[in-house]
Design a protein around this motif. Structure first.
Motif, PDB file in Angstrom:
ATOM      1  N   ASP A  88       0.813  -1.214   0.000  1.00 19.30           N
ATOM      2  CA  ASP A  88       0.000   0.000   0.000  1.00 19.30           C
ATOM      3  C   ASP A  88       0.849   1.267   0.000  1.00 19.30           C
ATOM      4  OD1 ASP A  88      -2.256  -1.574  -0.133  1.00 19.30           O
ATOM      5  OD2 ASP A  88      -2.686  -1.448   2.011  1.00 19.30           O
ATOM      6  N   ASN A  89       2.124   1.146   0.347  1.00 22.07           N
ATOM      7  CA  ASN A  89       3.042   2.292   0.336  1.00 22.07           C
ATOM      8  C   ASN A  89       3.942   2.318  -0.899  1.00 22.07           C
ATOM      9  OD1 ASN A  89       2.171   3.342   2.819  1.00 22.07           O
ATOM     10  ND2 ASN A  89       3.445   1.879   3.933  1.00 22.07           N
ATOM     11  N   ALA A  90       3.690   1.447  -1.853  1.00 18.30           N
ATOM     12  CA  ALA A  90       4.520   1.387  -3.055  1.00 18.30           C
ATOM     13  C   ALA A  90       4.436   2.697  -3.836  1.00 18.30           C
ATOM     14  CB  ALA A  90       4.069   0.227  -3.945  1.00 18.30           C
ATOM     15  N   GLY A 102       3.946  -5.505  -2.884  1.00 17.72           N
ATOM     16  CA  GLY A 102       4.594  -5.497  -1.579  1.00 17.72           C
ATOM     17  C   GLY A 102       5.212  -6.848  -1.291  1.00 17.72           C
ATOM     18  N   ALA A 103       6.362  -6.816  -0.653  1.00 21.78           N
ATOM     19  CA  ALA A 103       7.055  -8.046  -0.273  1.00 21.78           C
ATOM     20  C   ALA A 103       7.482  -7.940   1.185  1.00 21.78           C
ATOM     21  CB  ALA A 103       8.286  -8.261  -1.154  1.00 21.78           C
ATOM     22  N   GLY A 144      13.267   1.730 -12.283  1.00 22.42           N
ATOM     23  CA  GLY A 144      12.631   1.356 -11.027  1.00 22.42           C
ATOM     24  C   GLY A 144      13.109  -0.001 -10.544  1.00 22.42           C
ATOM     25  N   LEU A 145      12.534  -0.454  -9.449  1.00 22.10           N
ATOM     26  CA  LEU A 145      12.933  -1.734  -8.876  1.00 22.10           C
ATOM     27  C   LEU A 145      11.702  -2.423  -8.285  1.00 22.10           C
ATOM     28  CD1 LEU A 145      15.592  -3.318  -8.545  1.00 22.10           C
ATOM     29  CD2 LEU A 145      15.802  -2.302  -6.288  1.00 22.10           C
ATOM     30  N   CYS A 146      11.642  -3.726  -8.455  1.00 19.63           N
ATOM     31  CA  CYS A 146      10.532  -4.528  -7.945  1.00 19.63           C
ATOM     32  C   CYS A 146      10.618  -4.697  -6.429  1.00 19.63           C
ATOM     33  CB  CYS A 146      10.554  -5.912  -8.594  1.00 19.63           C
ATOM     34  SG  CYS A 146      10.333  -5.899 -10.375  1.00 19.63           S
ATOM     35  N   ALA A 147       9.469  -4.964  -5.822  1.00 18.17           N
ATOM     36  CA  ALA A 147       9.374  -5.114  -4.373  1.00 18.17           C
ATOM     37  C   ALA A 147      10.265  -6.223  -3.828  1.00 18.17           C
ATOM     38  CB  ALA A 147       7.923  -5.385  -3.984  1.00 18.17           C
TER      39      ALA A 147
END
Length: 163
Positions: free
Chosen positions: A35-37, A47-48, A71-74
């Motif tokens: 939710d904070n992504a 989210g992870a 960018g970068l994944c969670a």
């Protein structure tokens, strides 16, 4: 010619409530991180949360950038943070959840290929499987007992020439 069959075994749970409390907690942490992504372009938030052997929970979320693919994944945010701040600490479990600003996602959503490769690096390095739990925003949860279940023909350091 010889053919080889590859099989993957996954556990599918109808809801989070079927999982042990510790995994439910891990998924809740992943949902909070999701939710904070920062996903202003795709509106696809991920989210992870991962649990280390020392009991520490590390979270990460996707971080987009107008200069794709900067960018970068969670998953990589979380695993790289753990590697930088808890070097040598084994990763036991990883929970992953997604949410779209366009529609409700009920389908369990696994890591992308780049994240699978990054997670495989840590799994091979620690010599122990990482259990991965993934889901959409709601609905079923899938458990993979090892990254190898999602990336059976991994590329690891054994292929590289030793200097």
């Amino acid at each position: 010619m010889k053919k080889h069959k590859l099989e993957t075994y996954l556990e599918v749970y109808d809801s989070i409530s079927e999982l042990p409390d510790t995994i439910q907690n891990l998924i809740n942490k992943a949902q909070q991180a999701r939710d904070n992504a920062y996903a202003p372009y795709s509106r696809f938030k991920v989210g992870a949360a991962l649990e280390l052997a020392n009991g520490t929970i590390v979270t990460g979320n996707n971080q987009e950038n107008a200069a794709f693919p900067s960018g970068l994944c969670a998953e990589r945010v979380a695993v790289f943070y753990a590697g930088a701040n808890y070097p040598g600490e084994r990763i036991l479990h990883l929970a992953l959840t997604v949410k779209s600003g366009h529609k409700v996602i009920n389908t369990p959503t696994p890591p992308c290929g780049a994240c699978r490769q990054s997670l495989a690096e840590y799994e091979v390095g620690q010599g122990q499987p990482i259990a991965l739990y993934f889901m959409g925003e709601t609905g079923k949860v899938v458990k993979s007992g090892s990254i190898r279940d999602l990336l059976p023909l991994i590329f690891d350091s054994s292929f590289l020439e030793k200097l």
